[in-house]
Write a protein that holds these residues in place. Structure first.
Motif, PDB file in Angstrom:
ATOM      1  N   LEU A 241       0.827  -1.210   0.000  1.00 23.47           N
ATOM      2  CA  LEU A 241       0.000   0.000   0.000  1.00 23.47           C
ATOM      3  C   LEU A 241       0.860   1.257   0.000  1.00 23.47           C
ATOM      4  CD1 LEU A 241      -2.748   1.478   0.384  1.00 23.47           C
ATOM      5  CD2 LEU A 241      -2.443   1.157   2.853  1.00 23.47           C
ATOM      6  N   VAL A 242       0.519   2.196  -0.861  1.00 23.30           N
ATOM      7  CA  VAL A 242       1.150   3.518  -0.909  1.00 23.30           C
ATOM      8  C   VAL A 242       0.068   4.572  -0.718  1.00 23.30           C
ATOM      9  CG1 VAL A 242       2.314   5.209  -2.402  1.00 23.30           C
ATOM     10  CG2 VAL A 242       3.108   2.838  -2.331  1.00 23.30           C
ATOM     11  N   GLY A 243       0.397   5.627   0.021  1.00 26.47           N
ATOM     12  CA  GLY A 243      -0.527   6.734   0.220  1.00 26.47           C
ATOM     13  C   GLY A 243      -0.145   7.945  -0.621  1.00 26.47           C
ATOM     14  N   ILE A 244      -1.142   8.615  -1.185  1.00 24.31           N
ATOM     15  CA  ILE A 244      -0.904   9.855  -1.931  1.00 24.31           C
ATOM     16  C   ILE A 244      -1.599  11.008  -1.213  1.00 24.31           C
ATOM     17  CG2 ILE A 244      -1.344  11.130  -4.061  1.00 24.31           C
ATOM     18  CD1 ILE A 244      -1.021   8.599  -5.628  1.00 24.31           C
ATOM     19  N   ILE A 245      -0.820  12.032  -0.912  1.00 20.19           N
ATOM     20  CA  ILE A 245      -1.344  13.262  -0.306  1.00 20.19           C
ATOM     21  C   ILE A 245      -0.980  14.405  -1.245  1.00 20.19           C
ATOM     22  CG2 ILE A 245      -1.252  14.820   1.670  1.00 20.19           C
ATOM     23  CD1 ILE A 245      -0.469  12.391   3.393  1.00 20.19           C
ATOM     24  N   ALA A 246      -1.971  14.879  -1.997  1.00 22.52           N
ATOM     25  CA  ALA A 246      -1.756  15.962  -2.961  1.00 22.52           C
ATOM     26  C   ALA A 246      -2.513  17.198  -2.479  1.00 22.52           C
ATOM     27  CB  ALA A 246      -2.251  15.542  -4.351  1.00 22.52           C
ATOM     28  N   ASN A 247      -1.784  18.255  -2.174  1.00 24.92           N
ATOM     29  CA  ASN A 247      -2.371  19.467  -1.619  1.00 24.92           C
ATOM     30  C   ASN A 247      -2.854  20.380  -2.742  1.00 24.92           C
ATOM     31  OD1 ASN A 247      -3.046  21.776  -0.230  1.00 24.92           O
ATOM     32  ND2 ASN A 247      -0.982  22.210   0.517  1.00 24.92           N
TER      33      ASN A 247
ATOM     34  N   LYS B  47      -1.943  10.348   9.366  1.00 21.32           N
ATOM     35  CA  LYS B  47      -2.259   9.463  10.499  1.00 21.32           C
ATOM     36  C   LYS B  47      -3.044   8.243  10.027  1.00 21.32           C
ATOM     37  CE  LYS B  47      -2.479  13.114  14.027  1.00 21.32           C
ATOM     38  NZ  LYS B  47      -3.381  13.857  14.946  1.00 21.32           N
ATOM     39  N   LEU B  48      -4.055   8.477   9.192  1.00 19.39           N
ATOM     40  CA  LEU B  48      -4.902   7.381   8.720  1.00 19.39           C
ATOM     41  C   LEU B  48      -4.120   6.425   7.832  1.00 19.39           C
ATOM     42  CD1 LEU B  48      -8.181   9.351   7.910  1.00 19.39           C
ATOM     43  CD2 LEU B  48      -7.713   7.918   9.905  1.00 19.39           C
ATOM     44  N   LEU B  49      -3.264   6.965   6.974  1.00 20.09           N
ATOM     45  CA  LEU B  49      -2.475   6.117   6.083  1.00 20.09           C
ATOM     46  C   LEU B  49      -1.501   5.243   6.864  1.00 20.09           C
ATOM     47  CD1 LEU B  49      -1.825   8.661   3.196  1.00 20.09           C
ATOM     48  CD2 LEU B  49      -3.064   6.496   2.986  1.00 20.09           C
ATOM     49  N   GLU B  50      -0.904   5.801   7.908  1.00 20.21           N
ATOM     50  CA  GLU B  50      -0.017   4.990   8.750  1.00 20.21           C
ATOM     51  C   GLU B  50      -0.804   3.855   9.395  1.00 20.21           C
ATOM     52  OE1 GLU B  50       2.581   5.325  12.857  1.00 20.21           O
ATOM     53  OE2 GLU B  50       2.271   7.153  11.666  1.00 20.21           O
ATOM     54  N   GLU B  51      -2.005   4.167   9.894  1.00 20.45           N
ATOM     55  CA  GLU B  51      -2.839   3.139  10.512  1.00 20.45           C
ATOM     56  C   GLU B  51      -3.231   2.054   9.511  1.00 20.45           C
ATOM     57  OE1 GLU B  51      -6.124   5.283  12.135  1.00 20.45           O
ATOM     58  OE2 GLU B  51      -4.922   6.243  13.713  1.00 20.45           O
ATOM     59  N   GLU B  52      -3.403   2.435   8.243  1.00 20.91           N
ATOM     60  CA  GLU B  52      -3.792   1.477   7.203  1.00 20.91           C
ATOM     61  C   GLU B  52      -2.616   0.629   6.730  1.00 20.91           C
ATOM     62  OE1 GLU B  52      -6.670   0.694   5.932  1.00 20.91           O
ATOM     63  OE2 GLU B  52      -7.977   2.212   6.816  1.00 20.91           O
ATOM     64  N   GLY B  53      -1.402   0.993   7.138  1.00 13.65           N
ATOM     65  CA  GLY B  53      -0.231   0.198   6.787  1.00 13.65           C
ATOM     66  C   GLY B  53       0.501   0.663   5.547  1.00 13.65           C
ATOM     67  N   ALA B  54       0.375   1.936   5.202  1.00 13.58           N
ATOM     68  CA  ALA B  54       1.089   2.466   4.042  1.00 13.58           C
ATOM     69  C   ALA B  54       2.593   2.315   4.236  1.00 13.58           C
ATOM     70  CB  ALA B  54       0.740   3.931   3.817  1.00 13.58           C
ATOM     71  N   LYS B  55       3.281   1.925   3.173  1.00 16.83           N
ATOM     72  CA  LYS B  55       4.728   1.720   3.217  1.00 16.83           C
ATOM     73  C   LYS B  55       5.508   2.925   2.702  1.00 16.83           C
ATOM     74  CE  LYS B  55       4.219  -2.460   4.718  1.00 16.83           C
ATOM     75  NZ  LYS B  55       4.503  -2.751   6.156  1.00 16.83           N
ATOM     76  N   CYS B  56       4.818   3.864   2.051  1.00 18.75           N
ATOM     77  CA  CYS B  56       5.459   5.091   1.567  1.00 18.75           C
ATOM     78  C   CYS B  56       4.377   6.126   1.319  1.00 18.75           C
ATOM     79  CB  CYS B  56       6.246   4.813   0.275  1.00 18.75           C
ATOM     80  SG  CYS B  56       7.316   6.178  -0.262  1.00 18.75           S
ATOM     81  N   PHE B  57       4.697   7.394   1.573  1.00 19.90           N
ATOM     82  CA  PHE B  57       3.821   8.504   1.216  1.00 19.90           C
ATOM     83  C   PHE B  57       4.371   9.194  -0.033  1.00 19.90           C
ATOM     84  CE2 PHE B  57       2.935   9.445   6.003  1.00 19.90           C
ATOM     85  CZ  PHE B  57       2.022   8.408   6.062  1.00 19.90           C
ATOM     86  N   VAL B  58       3.512   9.447  -1.008  1.00 19.00           N
ATOM     87  CA  VAL B  58       3.870  10.343  -2.100  1.00 19.00           C
ATOM     88  C   VAL B  58       3.143  11.658  -1.837  1.00 19.00           C
ATOM     89  CG1 VAL B  58       3.894  10.741  -4.577  1.00 19.00           C
ATOM     90  CG2 VAL B  58       4.111   8.411  -3.697  1.00 19.00           C
TER      91      VAL B  58
ATOM     92  N   ALA C 155       4.201  15.600   8.232  1.00 18.23           N
ATOM     93  CA  ALA C 155       5.099  15.148   9.304  1.00 18.23           C
ATOM     94  C   ALA C 155       4.449  15.272  10.678  1.00 18.23           C
ATOM     95  CB  ALA C 155       6.402  15.932   9.262  1.00 18.23           C
ATOM     96  N   LYS C 156       3.503  16.188  10.830  1.00 21.99           N
ATOM     97  CA  LYS C 156       2.773  16.303  12.088  1.00 21.99           C
ATOM     98  C   LYS C 156       1.857  15.109  12.302  1.00 21.99           C
ATOM     99  CE  LYS C 156       1.038  20.409  13.050  1.00 21.99           C
ATOM    100  NZ  LYS C 156       0.392  21.726  12.846  1.00 21.99           N
ATOM    101  N   GLY C 157       1.503  14.415  11.200  1.00 19.18           N
ATOM    102  CA  GLY C 157       0.654  13.246  11.308  1.00 19.18           C
ATOM    103  C   GLY C 157       1.418  11.943  11.413  1.00 19.18           C
ATOM    104  N   SER C 158       2.584  11.863  10.758  1.00 23.89           N
ATOM    105  CA  SER C 158       3.386  10.636  10.794  1.00 23.89           C
ATOM    106  C   SER C 158       4.806  10.927  10.338  1.00 23.89           C
ATOM    107  CB  SER C 158       2.786   9.565   9.875  1.00 23.89           C
ATOM    108  OG  SER C 158       3.631   8.433   9.783  1.00 23.89           O
ATOM    109  N   ILE C 159       5.774  10.386  11.067  1.00 29.41           N
ATOM    110  CA  ILE C 159       7.168  10.432  10.619  1.00 29.41           C
ATOM    111  C   ILE C 159       7.742   9.023  10.477  1.00 29.41           C
ATOM    112  CG2 ILE C 159       7.684  12.730  11.537  1.00 29.41           C
ATOM    113  CD1 ILE C 159       9.058  11.267  13.908  1.00 29.41           C
ATOM    114  N   SER C 160       6.898   8.015  10.675  1.00 28.58           N
ATOM    115  CA  SER C 160       7.396   6.639  10.611  1.00 28.58           C
ATOM    116  C   SER C 160       7.329   6.055   9.209  1.00 28.58           C
ATOM    117  CB  SER C 160       6.604   5.747  11.574  1.00 28.58           C
ATOM    118  OG  SER C 160       5.257   5.648  11.168  1.00 28.58           O
ATOM    119  N   VAL C 161       6.572   6.698   8.304  1.00 29.66           N
ATOM    120  CA  VAL C 161       6.442   6.221   6.926  1.00 29.66           C
ATOM    121  C   VAL C 161       7.344   7.082   6.034  1.00 29.66           C
ATOM    122  CG1 VAL C 161       4.851   5.842   5.006  1.00 29.66           C
ATOM    123  CG2 VAL C 161       4.067   5.516   7.367  1.00 29.66           C
ATOM    124  N   PRO C 162       8.159   6.477   5.159  1.00 35.19           N
ATOM    125  CA  PRO C 162       9.049   7.273   4.297  1.00 35.19           C
ATOM    126  C   PRO C 162       8.290   8.241   3.391  1.00 35.19           C
ATOM    127  CG  PRO C 162       9.681   4.955   4.269  1.00 35.19           C
ATOM    128  CD  PRO C 162       8.374   5.021   4.991  1.00 35.19           C
TER     129      PRO C 162
END
Length: 333
Positions: A3-9, A92-103, A115-122
């Motif tokens: 799983l990969v998460g995408i956060i596009a502002n 935060k939600l993506l980390e809980e879902e098990g995302a292995k990387c954020f784009v 980074a305020k939501g997660s720093i554990s996912v690359p």
């Protein structure tokens, strides 16, 4: 399942620095095009599923138009408020879902919110903002492929990423916010339009980076040091008014196209764990180029350099390692 998460502002690349400086406008149609290429890159790298932050422009749904993907692409179950808190909650939600990387598509501010939501996912940070020190300029296809190789484990996180620093902002000893690149003590009492351009009001800077090739406040640090700053160091800079005769003047690109003389009174290297106290209130504290924290009368503010920033994908190294490990070769299979 990978799983990969995408956060596009959708708001990045559009602030007041288009009026007070010469920042380019990064429109959402181009973000749609970038995301489409990112999705194709993720699929080619073997990613199974993408979850994305919903937004008012529907960047990812538009990217899915006229493209045929086998990869599963779904929105996060969250309400879009149209603020930076969307990015924090999405992380935060993506980390809980098990995302292995954020784009991440945005500038320094967007990456700070994530980074305020997660720093554990690359982080695979794609530059689409105003001040783009933390994210990098990269073609979307390559960003997707590199993120995919990290997420699938084709290249390990240890091999594919590098650590970053952050700055903890404390009011009366309690951490209230963070910054990834720069913190500025600003002589004002209102957040206003948030962006900074009046250098006479900037009294102190604390930096995780200091490069003369940067744009924004961290460029000032780059003009006063002679060599690249080590990973375990930061910089504290005290500034003076333009009409003062103390210290010395450097010329720095403090915003796109806005090159200003800045009077430096003092600068000192700081180490991980060092804390700098700000002796001014009321005032405003700007984080990564934007006024975010109001310092009320009688409150005590300090900032602390931390080594606990997010890990960021090293695109060049990741792609080389993927080649060396045979991910680009099928040998006729």
């Amino acid at each position: 399942m990978t799983l990969v998460g995408i956060i596009a502002n959708p708001a990045s690349g559009k602030d007041i620095r288009r009026l007070v400086a010469h920042g380019s406008v990064f429109d959402n149609i181009e973000k749609v095009n970038i995301v489409r290429r990112i999705l194709l890159g993720l699929e080619s790298a073997g990613v199974d599923k993408v979850l994305y932050m919903p937004d008012y422009f529907d960047i990812v749904p538009r990217a899915l138009e006229n493209v045929h993907l086998k990869i599963s692409v779904e929105p996060l179950n969250m309400r879009c408020e149209g603020t930076q808190e969307d990015s924090t909650l999405a992380a935060k939600l993506l980390e809980e879902e098990g995302a292995k990387c954020f784009v991440i598509l945005g500038g320094d501010g967007t990456n700070r919110a994530v980074a305020k939501g997660s720093i554990s996912v690359p982080f695979m940070s794609v530059s689409t903002g105003t001040n783009n020190i933390f994210p990098c300029m990269v073609e979307g296809t390559i960003a997707g492929m590199a993120a995919g190789y990290v997420a699938t484990g084709a290249v390990s996180v240890e091999d594919a990423t590098f650590p970053t620093k952050r700055i903890d902002i404390m009011i009366d000893g309690k951490v209230v916010d963070i910054a990834l690149v720069d913190v500025a003590l600003y002589d004002d009492i209102f957040l206003g339009s948030k962006a900074i351009w009046d250098m006479n009001r900037v009294k102190e800077l604390v930096l995780t980076q200091a490069k003369p090739s940067n744009i924004g406040l961290s460029s000032i640090g780059g003009m006063v040091i002679q060599w690249p700053m080590p990973q375990d160091k930061g910089l504290h800079v005290i500034l003076g008014s333009s009409d003062s005769e103390e210290g010395f003047i450097v010329t720095a690109p403090v915003a796109p196209g806005l090159i200003k003389p800045v009077r430096v009174l003092e600068f000192n290297s700081i180490s991980i764990g060092d804390e700098i106290c700000f002796d001014m209130s009321p005032a405003v504290i700007a984080l990564d180029g934007e006024r975010e924290v109001e310092l009320l009368p009688g409150k005590k503010a300090s900032v602390r350099l931390s080594g606990s920033g997010p890990r960021v994908v090293d695109i060049e190294r990741t792609m080389w390692l993927a080649v060396q490990r045979g991910r680009m070769t099928n040998h006729g299979k």
